[in-house]
Scaffold this motif. Sequence first.
Motif, PDB file in Angstrom:
ATOM      1  N   ASP A 162       2.335   1.737  -3.454  1.00  0.00           N
ATOM      2  CA  ASP A 162       1.324   2.179  -4.412  1.00  0.00           C
ATOM      3  C   ASP A 162       1.028   3.670  -4.263  1.00  0.00           C
ATOM      4  O   ASP A 162       0.923   4.387  -5.253  1.00  0.00           O
ATOM      5  CB  ASP A 162       0.031   1.373  -4.251  1.00  0.00           C
ATOM      6  N   HIS A 163       0.866   4.128  -3.026  1.00  0.00           N
ATOM      7  CA  HIS A 163       0.592   5.551  -2.785  1.00  0.00           C
ATOM      8  C   HIS A 163       1.763   6.419  -3.233  1.00  0.00           C
ATOM      9  O   HIS A 163       1.573   7.434  -3.912  1.00  0.00           O
ATOM     10  CB  HIS A 163       0.307   5.808  -1.305  1.00  0.00           C
ATOM     11  N   ARG A 186       1.137  10.270  -3.866  1.00  0.00           N
ATOM     12  CA  ARG A 186       0.361  10.542  -2.648  1.00  0.00           C
ATOM     13  C   ARG A 186       1.239  10.230  -1.438  1.00  0.00           C
ATOM     14  O   ARG A 186       1.073   9.209  -0.774  1.00  0.00           O
ATOM     15  CB  ARG A 186      -0.910   9.708  -2.636  1.00  0.00           C
ATOM     16  N   ALA A 232       1.336   7.511   5.974  1.00  0.00           N
ATOM     17  CA  ALA A 232       0.378   7.601   7.073  1.00  0.00           C
ATOM     18  C   ALA A 232       0.480   6.434   8.051  1.00  0.00           C
ATOM     19  O   ALA A 232       0.163   6.585   9.227  1.00  0.00           O
ATOM     20  CB  ALA A 232      -1.040   7.685   6.516  1.00  0.00           C
ATOM     21  N   GLU A 233       0.919   5.283   7.594  1.00  0.00           N
ATOM     22  CA  GLU A 233       0.963   4.100   8.458  1.00  0.00           C
ATOM     23  C   GLU A 233       2.375   3.815   8.987  1.00  0.00           C
ATOM     24  O   GLU A 233       2.718   2.664   9.259  1.00  0.00           O
ATOM     25  CB  GLU A 233       0.445   2.883   7.697  1.00  0.00           C
ATOM     26  N   ALA A 267       1.591  11.733   1.559  1.00  0.00           N
ATOM     27  CA  ALA A 267       0.973  11.750   2.890  1.00  0.00           C
ATOM     28  C   ALA A 267       0.267  10.431   3.179  1.00  0.00           C
ATOM     29  O   ALA A 267       0.399   9.871   4.278  1.00  0.00           O
ATOM     30  CB  ALA A 267       0.002  12.917   3.004  1.00  0.00           C
ATOM     31  N   GLU A 268      -0.471   9.915   2.199  1.00  0.00           N
ATOM     32  CA  GLU A 268      -1.164   8.641   2.385  1.00  0.00           C
ATOM     33  C   GLU A 268      -0.163   7.492   2.496  1.00  0.00           C
ATOM     34  O   GLU A 268      -0.361   6.553   3.263  1.00  0.00           O
ATOM     35  CB  GLU A 268      -2.137   8.360   1.231  1.00  0.00           C
ATOM     36  N   GLY A 269       0.901   7.579   1.722  1.00  0.00           N
ATOM     37  CA  GLY A 269       1.909   6.524   1.743  1.00  0.00           C
ATOM     38  C   GLY A 269       2.639   6.425   3.071  1.00  0.00           C
ATOM     39  O   GLY A 269       3.004   5.338   3.510  1.00  0.00           O
ATOM     40  N   ARG A 320       0.836  -1.207   0.000  1.00  0.00           N
ATOM     41  CA  ARG A 320       0.000   0.000   0.000  1.00  0.00           C
ATOM     42  C   ARG A 320       0.864   1.247   0.000  1.00  0.00           C
ATOM     43  O   ARG A 320       0.602   2.204  -0.751  1.00  0.00           O
ATOM     44  CB  ARG A 320      -0.926   0.015   1.221  1.00  0.00           C
ATOM     45  N   GLU A 321       1.914   1.250   0.825  1.00  0.00           N
ATOM     46  CA  GLU A 321       2.825   2.395   0.884  1.00  0.00           C
ATOM     47  C   GLU A 321       3.454   2.649  -0.490  1.00  0.00           C
ATOM     48  O   GLU A 321       3.474   3.780  -0.974  1.00  0.00           O
ATOM     49  CB  GLU A 321       3.915   2.145   1.928  1.00  0.00           C
TER      50      GLU A 321
END
Length: 162
Positions: free
Chosen positions: A41-42, A47, A53-54, A49-51, A38-39
């Motif tokens: 892909d973002h 993206r 975020a976790e 900030a989304e990448g 997911r990281e």
Amino acid sequence: MAEAARPAPIRVADADGAERLVTETLSTMRDLEALLGRESDHIRVGRLAEGLAEAERKTALAGAYLQGLQAVKANAVALARFAPEGIAALREAHGRFSEAIAANQAVLATARSVSEGLLRSLSAEITRSGEPKGYGTGYGGNPAPSPYGRARSAPLVLSRSL
């Protein structure tokens, strides 16, 4: 104090313990691999900030994964005796996990390189726009030297909230 916070090492004494250790380690690896995907892909599509975020969850999963690996290494003999198929599953999963880590590192390195390139280009543009215009080799001579040395550019300001 640090010693008191550290959990007791896991000791496998039977087939159930071996299966539990293999299952927990595989589960942690799957969760971390999915998070890295997911990281990546973002970040790949910009993206950031989304990448990122976790990051806390990623750190926690990485720590759990390393503890799981240490437990697997410490109990290698017991695992070979009680769960030989678990060792094969761990080896196979670890190979896929290594590929996911390599892909994630490549995406992060590319994003870092692109952002550094953008900052260099921006800095060069700001410096170029601060240089005097109208005098120079194209206009019949070099400009008079400044008594204060080379002209300085304006400071570069970066917003981290974007």
